[in-house]
Design a protein around this motif. Structure first.
Motif, PDB file in Angstrom:
ATOM      1  N   MET A  65      -0.028   5.389  -2.894  1.00  0.00           N
ATOM      2  CA  MET A  65       0.555   6.104  -4.043  1.00  0.00           C
ATOM      3  C   MET A  65       2.071   5.901  -4.111  1.00  0.00           C
ATOM      4  O   MET A  65       2.647   5.806  -5.207  1.00  0.00           O
ATOM      5  CB  MET A  65       0.214   7.593  -3.947  1.00  0.00           C
ATOM      6  N   GLY A  66       2.730   5.830  -2.943  1.00  0.00           N
ATOM      7  CA  GLY A  66       4.172   5.615  -2.927  1.00  0.00           C
ATOM      8  C   GLY A  66       4.555   4.291  -3.555  1.00  0.00           C
ATOM      9  O   GLY A  66       5.424   4.222  -4.442  1.00  0.00           O
ATOM     10  N   ALA A 108       3.164  11.898   3.409  1.00  0.00           N
ATOM     11  CA  ALA A 108       3.551  10.479   3.406  1.00  0.00           C
ATOM     12  C   ALA A 108       4.185  10.104   2.072  1.00  0.00           C
ATOM     13  O   ALA A 108       5.202   9.402   2.028  1.00  0.00           O
ATOM     14  CB  ALA A 108       2.333   9.601   3.688  1.00  0.00           C
ATOM     15  N   TYR A 109       3.594  10.574   0.986  1.00  0.00           N
ATOM     16  CA  TYR A 109       4.107  10.264  -0.350  1.00  0.00           C
ATOM     17  C   TYR A 109       5.483  10.880  -0.567  1.00  0.00           C
ATOM     18  O   TYR A 109       6.400  10.227  -1.076  1.00  0.00           O
ATOM     19  CB  TYR A 109       3.121  10.764  -1.402  1.00  0.00           C
ATOM     20  N   ALA A 110       5.627  12.142  -0.175  1.00  0.00           N
ATOM     21  CA  ALA A 110       6.911  12.832  -0.373  1.00  0.00           C
ATOM     22  C   ALA A 110       8.028  12.180   0.443  1.00  0.00           C
ATOM     23  O   ALA A 110       9.148  11.986  -0.062  1.00  0.00           O
ATOM     24  CB  ALA A 110       6.767  14.305   0.005  1.00  0.00           C
ATOM     25  N   ALA A 144      -3.911  -1.488  -5.590  1.00  0.00           N
ATOM     26  CA  ALA A 144      -3.420  -0.200  -5.073  1.00  0.00           C
ATOM     27  C   ALA A 144      -4.104   0.963  -5.778  1.00  0.00           C
ATOM     28  O   ALA A 144      -4.485   1.958  -5.151  1.00  0.00           O
ATOM     29  CB  ALA A 144      -1.904  -0.111  -5.233  1.00  0.00           C
ATOM     30  N   ALA A 145      -4.277   0.855  -7.099  1.00  0.00           N
ATOM     31  CA  ALA A 145      -4.954   1.909  -7.861  1.00  0.00           C
ATOM     32  C   ALA A 145      -6.410   2.032  -7.424  1.00  0.00           C
ATOM     33  O   ALA A 145      -6.942   3.144  -7.289  1.00  0.00           O
ATOM     34  CB  ALA A 145      -4.862   1.621  -9.355  1.00  0.00           C
ATOM     35  N   ALA A 196       6.224   3.783   2.908  1.00  0.00           N
ATOM     36  CA  ALA A 196       4.853   3.627   2.399  1.00  0.00           C
ATOM     37  C   ALA A 196       4.140   2.496   3.135  1.00  0.00           C
ATOM     38  O   ALA A 196       2.973   2.637   3.523  1.00  0.00           O
ATOM     39  CB  ALA A 196       4.878   3.352   0.894  1.00  0.00           C
ATOM     40  N   ASP A 197       4.848   1.374   3.328  1.00  0.00           N
ATOM     41  CA  ASP A 197       4.259   0.265   4.092  1.00  0.00           C
ATOM     42  C   ASP A 197       3.889   0.714   5.504  1.00  0.00           C
ATOM     43  O   ASP A 197       2.827   0.371   6.035  1.00  0.00           O
ATOM     44  CB  ASP A 197       5.241  -0.905   4.177  1.00  0.00           C
TER      45      ASP A 197
END
Length: 197
Positions: free
Chosen positions: A136-137, A51-53, A105-106, A169-170
């Motif tokens: 993370m995105g 997902a992040y990539a 988010a963190a 990301a959303d």
């Protein structure tokens, strides 16, 4: 009568032993059947990394190719791609709360990583992986993009007609959240157990 009583007494320890053996067998069977935690953590990390990539790569491409350019019509005006810098939350909500949203988010990332230690359920691993990758995105944007650290604007580019502009990301966050709601309604816990109300 006496012989029947003696026979019942002689058989009682055997029945107890059999029951104990059965309980031990069931316990050992339960331990054998429960999947290892590492495998489920790996699922979470793979989903999160994917997902992040995808989110990071898509943002790099659209910023390089589409920013300050006319919208690209994917499906006429029903779906377009164009770049919007969003200082708020998902779908443009809370534009004045960029720093607060960054902290949230963190915190989400930390909570998910802590929960991963007790993760035995594959569906939960997938759901939490999507949440983690999405968080993370957008967190990466808030840390590294202008106007500054922890105040960066998130890159959004997917623009359905009559709807807010968003990014991958959303989408991952929303899909992960929906899956968590479904799993909770079905009574499946992150540790792989099922509870009934």
């Amino acid at each position: 009568m006496t012989s029947e009583a003696e026979q019942a007494i002689d058989e009682a320890p055997e029945r107890k032993t059999g029951a104990a053996d059965g309980a031990e067998g069931a316990e050992e069977s339960g331990r054998d059947e429960r999947p290892s935690g590492k495998r489920r953590v790996a699922v979470l990390l793979v989903v999160a990394a994917l997902a992040y990539a995808l989110d990071l790569a898509s943002k790099l491409v659209v910023v390089a190719k589409l920013e300050h350019e006319p919208p690209i019509e994917v499906v006429g005006t029903l779906l377009q791609f164009y770049v919007v810098r969003n200082p708020g939350a998902a779908f443009g909500v809370g534009e004045a709360l960029t720093v607060v949203l960054t902290v949230i988010a963190a915190a989400v990332v930390v909570v998910i990583l802590r929960l991963a230690r007790k993760l035995y359920s594959t569906p939960w691993a997938i759901a939490l992986g999507m949440l983690l990758g999405g968080a993370m995105g957008n967190l990466t944007d808030r840390i590294f993009r202008s106007p500054g650290v922890f105040e960066g604007a998130v890159v959004d580019f997917i623009a359905p007609e009559n709807f807010a502009v968003f990014n991958l990301a959303d989408s991952a966050i929303v899909c992960g959240g929906i899956l968590i709601v479904i799993l909770s309604f079905r009574g499946l816990d992150p540790d792989g157990t099922v509870h009934r109300n």
